[in-house]
Design an enzyme around this catalytic site. Structure first.
Site, PDB file in Angstrom:
ATOM      1  CD1 TRP A  21     -49.813  19.064  86.199  1.00  0.00           C
ATOM      2  CD2 TRP A  21     -48.732  18.489  88.073  1.00  0.00           C
ATOM      3  NE1 TRP A  21     -49.842  17.694  86.284  1.00  0.00           N
ATOM      4  CE2 TRP A  21     -49.184  17.319  87.431  1.00  0.00           C
ATOM      5  CE3 TRP A  21     -48.019  18.368  89.266  1.00  0.00           C
ATOM      6  CZ2 TRP A  21     -48.956  16.051  87.945  1.00  0.00           C
ATOM      7  CZ3 TRP A  21     -47.798  17.116  89.772  1.00  0.00           C
ATOM      8  CH2 TRP A  21     -48.253  15.967  89.115  1.00  0.00           C
ATOM      9  CE  LYS A  31     -45.788  14.579  81.012  1.00  0.00           C
ATOM     10  NZ  LYS A  31     -46.367  15.719  81.646  1.00  0.00           N
ATOM     11  CG  ASP A  85     -42.593  19.839  89.577  1.00  0.00           C
ATOM     12  OD1 ASP A  85     -41.902  18.888  89.165  1.00  0.00           O
ATOM     13  OD2 ASP A  85     -43.837  19.893  89.438  1.00  0.00           O
TER      14      ASP A  85
HETATM   15  C1  LIG Z   1     -45.328  20.478  86.481  1.00  0.00           C
HETATM   16  C2  LIG Z   1     -45.437  18.991  86.595  1.00  0.00           C
HETATM   17  N1  LIG Z   1     -44.912  18.397  87.668  1.00  0.00           N
HETATM   18  C3  LIG Z   1     -44.978  17.068  87.827  1.00  0.00           C
HETATM   19  C4  LIG Z   1     -45.599  16.264  86.891  1.00  0.00           C
HETATM   20  C5  LIG Z   1     -45.686  14.789  87.163  1.00  0.00           C
HETATM   21  O1  LIG Z   1     -44.850  14.016  86.394  1.00  0.00           O
HETATM   22  P1  LIG Z   1     -44.945  12.440  86.397  1.00  0.00           P
HETATM   23  O2  LIG Z   1     -45.890  12.047  85.333  1.00  0.00           O
HETATM   24  O3  LIG Z   1     -43.547  11.979  86.133  1.00  0.00           O
HETATM   25  O4  LIG Z   1     -45.423  12.001  87.735  1.00  0.00           O
HETATM   26  C6  LIG Z   1     -46.171  16.841  85.765  1.00  0.00           C
HETATM   27  C7  LIG Z   1     -46.865  16.011  84.781  1.00  0.00           C
HETATM   28  O5  LIG Z   1     -47.579  16.461  83.919  1.00  0.00           O
HETATM   29  C8  LIG Z   1     -46.085  18.238  85.601  1.00  0.00           C
HETATM   30  O6  LIG Z   1     -46.623  18.863  84.556  1.00  0.00           O
END
Ligand SMILES: Cc1ncc(COP(=O)(O)O)c(C=O)c1O
Length: 330
Positions: A141, A259, A223
């Protein structure tokens, strides 16, 4: 002559690609357009979709006149924190009986990563040890690197993950990188539904990964942004995290409910920390340490409509898998 702005030397920064794509999509008038950028629930007409169970709970909340807007405890809504940690570690995890689990309500998964990174920078492997290597999967990410850099870490490295020729996991490369990492390095591991490849290690492969990490004293920072998306089942998707806990790892797990609950703009997340067994006092990270970080980051965790509704949803639908079966994903 007009005085120069004090900010005139601030450099431009490139736009964040995925949000730029959304802006371009909105601006495009072509009726055939399809947005393959941000992965968010959509109706057949490409409109945002709210999960029926979330709507149901929101209505309940709107009609509940006992709710108010008092400040929460610094670490957040206690029921939310403990429910979130149970979703990650499993209702029956011995870690709860041993009182070695802590949780901090956060602003989305990003907030959880950020306060976790802050904590590690301050108190992991020494104090203010900005030289501890942080390993991020290649690819990952796009925000992972920046979160750890902004928390003060100076040595961000990539570990091998994707084998383009094989179109799958580069297990050999990954294990080699684990073997060669300096002891106490921090590895950011995607708990499931790896972003962006969608490829996860099998359970056997996770076992090999855990073996090396244990032997080499490597820290697992999970994560978990897509729990439920890989298999349609929250428990199955938490297998890796739970396996690491069963192997006695101390670990962090950043949880995002953006999500899986479709709560993108409500910023609902949690950081679960799990400590070691057999300590006389509680083995989780001392809450005052977390409070110190939260207080100077966002002061007090937010009780958004959705963190309440998220908690209430679990009460309403006691079997987490139900939520996903309702969506036809199981
Ligand atoms: C792998 C990963 N970690 C963390 C996040 C962050 O999530 P949030 O939108 O709840 O901050 C995302 C969002 O796309 C993600 O894909």
């Amino acid at each position: 002559m007009a005085a120069r702005s004090i900010f005139s030397a601030v450099p431009q920064a490139p736009p964040v690609a995925v949000f730029k794509l959304t802006a371009d999509f909105r601006a495009d008038s072509d009726p055939r357009k399809v947005n393959l950028g941000v992965g968010a629930y959509r109706t057949d007409d490409s409109q945002p979709w709210v999960l029926p169970v979330v709507k149901k709970v929101e209505q309940k909340i709107a009609n509940d006149h006992s709710l108010n807007h008092e400040y929460l405890p610094i670490l957040g809504l206690p029921e939310f924190r403990s429910s979130s940690s149970r979703i990650a570690l499993g209702e029956d995890s011995p870690a709860f009986k041993d009182d070695r689990v802590g949780g901090v309500q956060s602003l989305g998964g990003t907030g959880a990563l950020r306060i976790g990174a802050e904590f590690l920078r301050r108190w992991y492997n020494g104090t203010n040890n900005t030289a501890t290597p942080i390993y991020i999967s290649s690819p990952s990410w796009e925000n992972h690197n920046a979160v750890f850099i902004d928390a003060g870490f100076k040595d961000i490295r990539a570990y091998r993950y994707w084998d383009a020729a094989k179109r799958g996991l580069d297990l050999k490369g990954l294990l080699e990188d684990l073997e060669n990492a300096p002891e106490h390095s921090i590895f950011v591991l995607h708990a499931c539904a790896h972003n962006p490849t969608g490829t996860d290690p099998t359970q056997e492969e996770w076992k090999q990964i855990a073996d090396v990490m244990k032997r080499r004293f490597l820290f697992a920072f999970f994560d978990s942004a897509y729990q439920g998306f890989a298999s349609g089942n929250l428990d199955k998707d938490a297998w890796a995290v739970r396996y690491f806990v069963s192997q006695g790892f101390e670990l962090f797990c950043a949880q995002s409910f953006s999500k899986n609950f479709g709560l993108y703009n409500e910023r609902v997340g949690n950081l679960t920390d799990c400590g070691k067994r057999h300590l006389i006092t509680s083995a989780r990270v001392p809450p005052p340490r977390w409070r110190r970080i939260v207080r100077t980051t966002w002061s007090i965790s937010a009780v958004t409509r959705s963190s309440r509704s998220w908690f209430a949803t679990l009460t309403l639908e006691p079997t987490p898998g139900v939520l996903f079966r309702m969506n036809g994903n199981d």
